[in-house]
Enzyme design. Structure first.
Site, PDB file in Angstrom:
ATOM      1  N   VAL A 144       0.815  -1.226   0.000  1.00  0.00           N
ATOM      2  CA  VAL A 144       0.000   0.000   0.000  1.00  0.00           C
ATOM      3  C   VAL A 144       0.841   1.265   0.000  1.00  0.00           C
ATOM      4  O   VAL A 144       0.339   2.358  -0.172  1.00  0.00           O
ATOM      5  CB  VAL A 144      -0.986   0.036   1.198  1.00  0.00           C
ATOM      6  CG1 VAL A 144      -2.023  -1.039   1.060  1.00  0.00           C
ATOM      7  CG2 VAL A 144      -0.255  -0.077   2.533  1.00  0.00           C
ATOM      8  N   GLU A 184       8.864  -1.723   1.939  1.00  0.00           N
ATOM      9  CA  GLU A 184       7.477  -1.544   1.541  1.00  0.00           C
ATOM     10  C   GLU A 184       6.542  -1.534   2.750  1.00  0.00           C
ATOM     11  O   GLU A 184       6.850  -2.117   3.779  1.00  0.00           O
ATOM     12  CB  GLU A 184       7.071  -2.700   0.626  1.00  0.00           C
ATOM     13  CG  GLU A 184       7.672  -2.554  -0.763  1.00  0.00           C
ATOM     14  CD  GLU A 184       7.753  -3.866  -1.496  1.00  0.00           C
ATOM     15  OE1 GLU A 184       7.684  -4.928  -0.845  1.00  0.00           O
ATOM     16  OE2 GLU A 184       7.912  -3.812  -2.726  1.00  0.00           O
ATOM     17  N   SER A 234      -2.933   8.266   4.103  1.00  0.00           N
ATOM     18  CA  SER A 234      -2.495   9.516   4.730  1.00  0.00           C
ATOM     19  C   SER A 234      -3.481  10.644   4.453  1.00  0.00           C
ATOM     20  O   SER A 234      -4.137  10.693   3.408  1.00  0.00           O
ATOM     21  CB  SER A 234      -1.081   9.869   4.297  1.00  0.00           C
ATOM     22  OG  SER A 234      -1.040   9.902   2.908  1.00  0.00           O
ATOM     23  N   ASP A 281       7.656  16.463  13.195  1.00  0.00           N
ATOM     24  CA  ASP A 281       7.321  16.344  11.770  1.00  0.00           C
ATOM     25  C   ASP A 281       5.814  16.182  11.613  1.00  0.00           C
ATOM     26  O   ASP A 281       5.336  15.364  10.828  1.00  0.00           O
ATOM     27  CB  ASP A 281       8.065  15.134  11.179  1.00  0.00           C
ATOM     28  CG  ASP A 281       8.128  15.206   9.655  1.00  0.00           C
ATOM     29  OD1 ASP A 281       7.802  16.272   9.089  1.00  0.00           O
ATOM     30  OD2 ASP A 281       8.504  14.196   9.036  1.00  0.00           O
TER      31      ASP A 281
HETATM   32  P1  AMP Z   1       5.564   5.669   6.381  1.00  0.00           P
HETATM   33  O1  AMP Z   1       6.815   4.913   6.182  1.00  0.00           O
HETATM   34  O2  AMP Z   1       5.020   5.548   7.765  1.00  0.00           O
HETATM   35  O3  AMP Z   1       5.675   7.106   5.935  1.00  0.00           O
HETATM   36  O4  AMP Z   1       4.473   4.986   5.434  1.00  0.00           O
HETATM   37  C1  AMP Z   1       4.488   5.093   4.016  1.00  0.00           C
HETATM   38  C2  AMP Z   1       3.091   4.989   3.457  1.00  0.00           C
HETATM   39  O5  AMP Z   1       2.512   3.742   3.768  1.00  0.00           O
HETATM   40  C3  AMP Z   1       2.129   6.029   4.042  1.00  0.00           C
HETATM   41  O6  AMP Z   1       2.158   7.241   3.336  1.00  0.00           O
HETATM   42  C4  AMP Z   1       0.786   5.331   3.904  1.00  0.00           C
HETATM   43  O7  AMP Z   1       0.253   5.532   2.597  1.00  0.00           O
HETATM   44  C5  AMP Z   1       1.116   3.869   4.072  1.00  0.00           C
HETATM   45  N1  AMP Z   1       0.899   3.454   5.462  1.00  0.00           N
HETATM   46  C6  AMP Z   1       1.750   3.520   6.480  1.00  0.00           C
HETATM   47  N2  AMP Z   1       1.197   3.057   7.617  1.00  0.00           N
HETATM   48  C7  AMP Z   1      -0.042   2.684   7.308  1.00  0.00           C
HETATM   49  C8  AMP Z   1      -1.144   2.134   8.061  1.00  0.00           C
HETATM   50  N3  AMP Z   1      -1.019   1.898   9.370  1.00  0.00           N
HETATM   51  N4  AMP Z   1      -2.281   1.889   7.418  1.00  0.00           N
HETATM   52  C9  AMP Z   1      -2.395   2.141   6.093  1.00  0.00           C
HETATM   53  N5  AMP Z   1      -1.423   2.674   5.324  1.00  0.00           N
HETATM   54  C10 AMP Z   1      -0.252   2.938   5.923  1.00  0.00           C
END
Ligand code: AMP
Length: 987
Positions: free
Chosen positions: A631, A638, A710, A750
């Site tokens: 996702v 990922e 997000s 942030d």
């Molecule tokens: P991050 O590394 O936390 O910035 O995550 C990257 C992307 O993964 C985010 O922009 C979201 O689109 C997706 N993502 C992260 N955590 C979640 C979650 N708990 N539920 C759904 N999508 C997520």
């Protein structure tokens, strides 16, 4: 033997027993010849035969050096039909294939002979016959094959034969290939006057040779055009670097040398062989270099040494090269001084006078406790901390903290270098003995509320981590929250619990505790907030009317709360029953999770970061996790959606962050630090950690799944599709999460819409935790002039300027998030450059209100963007302000004026007809004197709004407020007026 170039004789050894001499050529054109027959060199009879016997005749004579020589001559020019043969003896071929015949002869010129009767000839013929054995005297003319007709050529030398001068001719002819074991040559005279002075028969070969320390054996060339490839073998005490090879040409020349041998360790190239290094010299690698003299403080008495042995008391560490001098441990550090500060001590020393000849000097400090006159001293226990560390110090100072108060310690400071471990008996250290001071106890960090009633509360707490002595008592100070410490009560308690009585019902109190020892009071704990229970329901007869109003108000409040709760639950998913996944998990290795004061623990403070992960996150079994799809992409790998099934639990949807393969240890630590942080939080508006997978690969962080991803992209996808109340509901959630974080002492740094996740119930949750990576990871983060990456558009000026990150700077970021939400994911400051943003904000410019943004929310933004960070609201204020807006939706109908946006898209601070003129909501309301009711913007307890209904829309406009419609504003103001008197009512 002859060669075409200068030759030298060299002694070559293939091994210790077989040495021989070879010709070595300095020029690369070495070839040699091997004679099969040389008439000049033959001392005895040659055994050649003549047919007929009176044809060729042998004449013995001496050459110019009086050496006897054999010559043959024939000169029957006075007779006709001459056919005289001279046949050599049988010549074994040896290994030759192609042979050369060199003839030296004189031939009389027919013109020089007067009265010639026969047919005078000026040539003779050369023939050969191959046979496998000597045929003795048997001669059959027809068996011979002609090689050539030999005539006198022009290049001759003169030969003095007494009174006559004859011309000596030299002719060479090639014959071959010869395949039989030997052959004869024959000279046929058909009537010439010829004298054969010498006959030499030879073949060519490439001679044994040493080149590049490889020996190439004698090689006879092939008769055909091709070269013979010859492998060389390395001389004694050398080894192949590249396989040595040369080619032997048909002319007996060595060509194209390839590859080489190198002398072994302990041997150097001398001449054409490898000779052992002399005593006092060594050679540690095979190669073409010479033996080197032993480095300082080392020696060798043998020949052929690979390295030199260190002199007594000198050493060589494993990594030291053989060319390095032998070294010794350093002497002890000098001039140790100690500066004691309560239970800490700073130790400082000078470099040792002798570093042992090495640069890799470090220091280590050993702490020993020597109290109570009980020698010998014992090692200090684990709680003592060294800053930066106890060993491997490159600087000459260390700070030792967390010592016991009033205790004797001895510190042994040792200088170490790369050879200290090899010489334990040579090591020296400097020692210093100190006595720590009395020290006050450290603050109480864990306070628990045990029991609450209307006017009392029972509390207990844990003893400070470092009491630094016997705790005499605790001072408990408390006061009503709204009194702001103007009046307070102090109690003393011998134990770690207290019951505070005589409190007001339904009142918020703040409390601080500090411990006292003989050294005095320690630092106070953080403020702990508690509330007493509300008054029980009772109506006194004389106040029944008043109470009736109160009851109605209370019912109204409850009713409104229920309505707002349902609204908020519906839109933002606050309702637990609707959202069973929200139930908090309480796990961790006995980590204390108490209501009230709990502080965030920086995982960096753990010496072993994996300990922090397991302290705050539970280890999941990878077999319970199913990954469905990718996702998103995180910094470390990922992000996937999937399902988690825990034993005896229902399967739940989860997000799975993976750590990509090939990670470094540091990346693994940084990746898991997010889990160590997240695992400490337990709040409906903070992304919830389900657990981690660290014991199998891939390493994973598993969190609750947020279906809508997000917030920034979610809002952009649903532009203008939500009601203001829905948006405020989301904002309230974010503020509540942030309040929780700031209460925990965690500064996010942030906070931005992209770091908020939204679930299917529109519940917004703060995410993206981490340490260094927080900012490094964010694509919005830009480098500042002071270094370090900062998401400029979201960051408070003091954090950009001097990295002052606090909850107040998080509030600034929250203001930006508020703007992002109200503008449905618009980019703050649009396409302005980061530098322009910094400059504009510094000069007092602020973002204008987004389209249709309620004035109250815009004022909240402006308040969050106060330059002076202490003037910004706290998250707790923001939560209650938003709660009040939700309870009074009418207050959101007054829209901030966007018509007066200056052309640079930012609002000028100095304008007079704008909400930004005023430092706060209250200020603005004050400035319009009796105009709009301040309660309209949050019901925050401002004065009544008597004159409000009389205010015209024009007057609102003057102050930058757009009114949704005169009727609406009047009715909403009436509603709010009623609320100001009676509490909130449903609208
Ligand atoms: P991050 O590394 O936390 O910035 O995550 C990257 C992307 O993964 C985010 O922009 C979201 O689109 C997706 N993502 C992260 N955590 C979640 C979650 N708990 N539920 C759904 N999508 C997520």
């Amino acid at each position: 033997m002859s060669t075409g170039s200068e030759e030298h004789l060299a002694r070559v050894c293939l091994d210790a027993d077989s040495c021989f001499f070879v010709f070595f050529s300095f020029f690369f054109n070495p070839f040699s010849t091997v004679n099969l027959l040389d008439s000049k060199a033959s001392q005895g009879e040659l055994g050649w035969i003549s047919y007929p016997a009176h044809g060729w005749e042998e004449i013995s004579g001496v050459d110019e050096h009086y050496t006897p020589i054999h010559t043959f001559q024939v000169c029957n020019i006075m007779e006709y039909n001459q056919n005289n043969w001279l046949r050599t003896s049988w010549i074994p071929r040896k290994s030759a294939q192609k042979i050369y015949v060199e003839l030296k002869f004189t031939l009389r010129d027919c013109n020089s002979i007067p009265l010639v009767l026969g047919t005078c000839k000026e040539t003779f013929n050369l023939h050969y016959l191959e046979t496998d054995e000597d045929q003795g005297a048997l001669f059959r003319e027809h068996q011979f094959s002609k090689i050539d007709t030999i005539a006198a050529d022009e290049s001759f030398t003169q030969m003095d034969l007494g009174d006559r001068i004859l011309k000596l001719n030299t002719e060479v002819r090639e014959v071959g290939p010869i395949t039989r074991k030997g052959f004869y040559l024959a000279f046929q005279d058909l009537g010439a006057c010829v004298a054969l002075v010498s006959v030499r028969v030879y073949f060519k070969k490439c001679p044994l040779m040493v080149r590049n320390l490889a020996i190439f054996p004698d090689t006879v060339p092939m008769d055909s055009q091709s070269l013979v490839e010859v492998q060389g073998s390395c001389v004694n005490n050398s080894k192949e670097e590249d396989p040595p090879k040369m080619y032997c040409s048909t002319e007996g020349e060595w060509l194209v040398p390839i590859g080489k041998c190198l002398c072994n360790t302990g041997y150097e190239e001398r001449g054409y062989s490898c000779q052992a290094c002399r005593p006092g010299f060594y050679k540690s690698s095979s190669g073409s270099m010479k033996c080197s003299k032993c480095p300082p403080n080392s020696h060798t008495y043998q020949e052929g040494s690979v390295r030199c042995t260190c002199d007594n008391n000198y050493f060589r560490s494993e990594g030291d090269p053989a060319s390095m001098a032998c070294t010794r441990p350093p002497s002890a550090p000098r001039n140790v001084i100690s500066v004691i500060n309560e239970t800490s001590v700073i130790l400082d020393w000078s470099w040792p006078s002798d570093t042992g000849g090495r640069k890799d000097v470090t220091f280590s400090v050993v702490c020993k406790r020597c109290g109570l006159g009980r020698p010998p001293c014992e090692p200090c226990r684990g709680s003592v901390r060294f800053l930066p560390r106890p060993t491997g110090l490159s600087n000459t100072t260390v700070t030792v903290t967390d010592l016991l108060a009033h205790t004797n310690y001895t510190f042994e400071i040792e200088a170490l270098n790369g050879v200290s471990a090899l010489a334990p008996s040579h090591r020296q250290f400097a020692a210093v003995t100190i006595t720590t001071n009395q020290a006050a106890p450290s603050p109480v960090t864990v306070i628990r509320k045990d029991k609450t009633s209307r006017n009392s509360v029972s509390l207990s707490w844990l003893e400070p981590e470092r009491p630094n002595g016997i705790i005499l008592d605790y001072e408990v100070k408390y006061y009503e929250k709204q009194e702001q410490e103007t009046s307070y009560t102090i109690l003393r308690s011998k134990g770690t619990n207290v019951t505070l009585s005589g409190l007001k019902p339904d009142t918020s109190y703040l409390l601080q505790i500090r411990a006292r020892t003989a050294a005095g009071y320690g630092t106070s704990s953080r403020k702990f907030e508690f509330e007493t229970s509300p008054d029980s329901f009772s109506i006194s007869s004389e106040n029944s009317q008043v109470m009736l109003i109160a009851v109605c108000s209370a019912v109204g409040i409850i009713f409104l709360t229920v309505v707002v709760y349902i609204l908020v639950s519906r839109f933002c998913g606050q309702s637990k029953s609707k959202h069973p996944g929200e139930k908090r998990l309480n796990f961790g290795n006995g980590h204390l999770r108490l209501p009230g004061v709990r502080t965030y623990v920086d995982p960096h403070t753990y010496e072993d970061p994996s300990q922090a992960v397991h302290e705050f996150a539970r280890e999941l079994d990878a077999s319970g996790i199913a990954i469905d799809k990718v996702v998103g992409a995180g910094e470390f790998g990922e992000v996937c959606s999937g399902r988690l099934k825990l034993p005896s639990k229902k399967e739940i949807c989860v997000a799975i962050k993976t750590l990509k393969v090939g990670y470094t240890e540091e990346q693994r630590r940084d990746f898991l630090s997010e889990a160590s942080i997240m695992g400490q939080f337990d709040h409906p508006n903070i992304i919830r950690l389900e657990g981690v997978v660290t014991r199998s690969k891939p390493v994973m962080i598993v969190t609750e799944y947020m279906e809508n991803g997000s917030l920034d992209s979610f809002l952009r996808k649903h532009d203008a599709q939500f009601t203001v109340i829905q948006l405020v509901g989301m904002l309230r959630g974010i503020a509540s999460g942030m309040k929780y974080l700031s209460d925990m002492g965690y500064v996010h740094r942030d906070l931005a819409a992209r770091n908020i996740l939204v679930n299917s119930n529109l519940v917004c949750k703060v995410s993206d935790f981490g340490l260094s990576r927080v900012l490094e990871d964010d694509p919005e983060a830009a480098y500042t002039t002071r270094g370090g990456k900062i998401p400029i558009r979201w960051t408070a000026p003091e954090a950009i300027a001097y990295r002052k990150f606090t909850s107040a700077s998080d509030v600034w970021s929250y203001g930006i998030v508020l703007w992002e939400v109200m503008s449905y994911g618009e980019r703050p400051y649009w396409e302005m450059s980061n530098q322009d943003v910094i400059k504009a904000v510094d000069e007092g410019y602020r973002l204008p209100p987004p389209m249709d943004c309620p004035a109250a929310l815009y004022q909240l933004m402006l308040d969050s963007w106060q330059k002076e960070r202490n003037n910004r609201p706290k998250f707790t204020d923001i939560v209650s302000f938003l709660d009040k807006l939700i309870r009074n939706p009418g207050s959101l109908k007054v829209i901030a004026n966007t018509a007066s946006r200056p052309s640079n898209l930012l609002l000028e601070r100095s304008g007079t007809s704008d909400v930004t003129t005023f430092r706060s909501m209250g200020g603005w309301l004050d400035s319009v004197r009796t105009l709009p009711c301040r309660d309209a913007f949050g019901g925050v307890g401002y004065s009544s709004c008597d004159t409000l209904p009389k205010t015209s829309a024009e007057e609102f406009k003057k102050v930058g407020v757009t009114i949704a419609g005169p009727q609406k504003i009047v009715s909403s103001i009436r509603t709010l007026e009623a609320h100001a008197k009676n509490g909130p009512v449903p609208v």
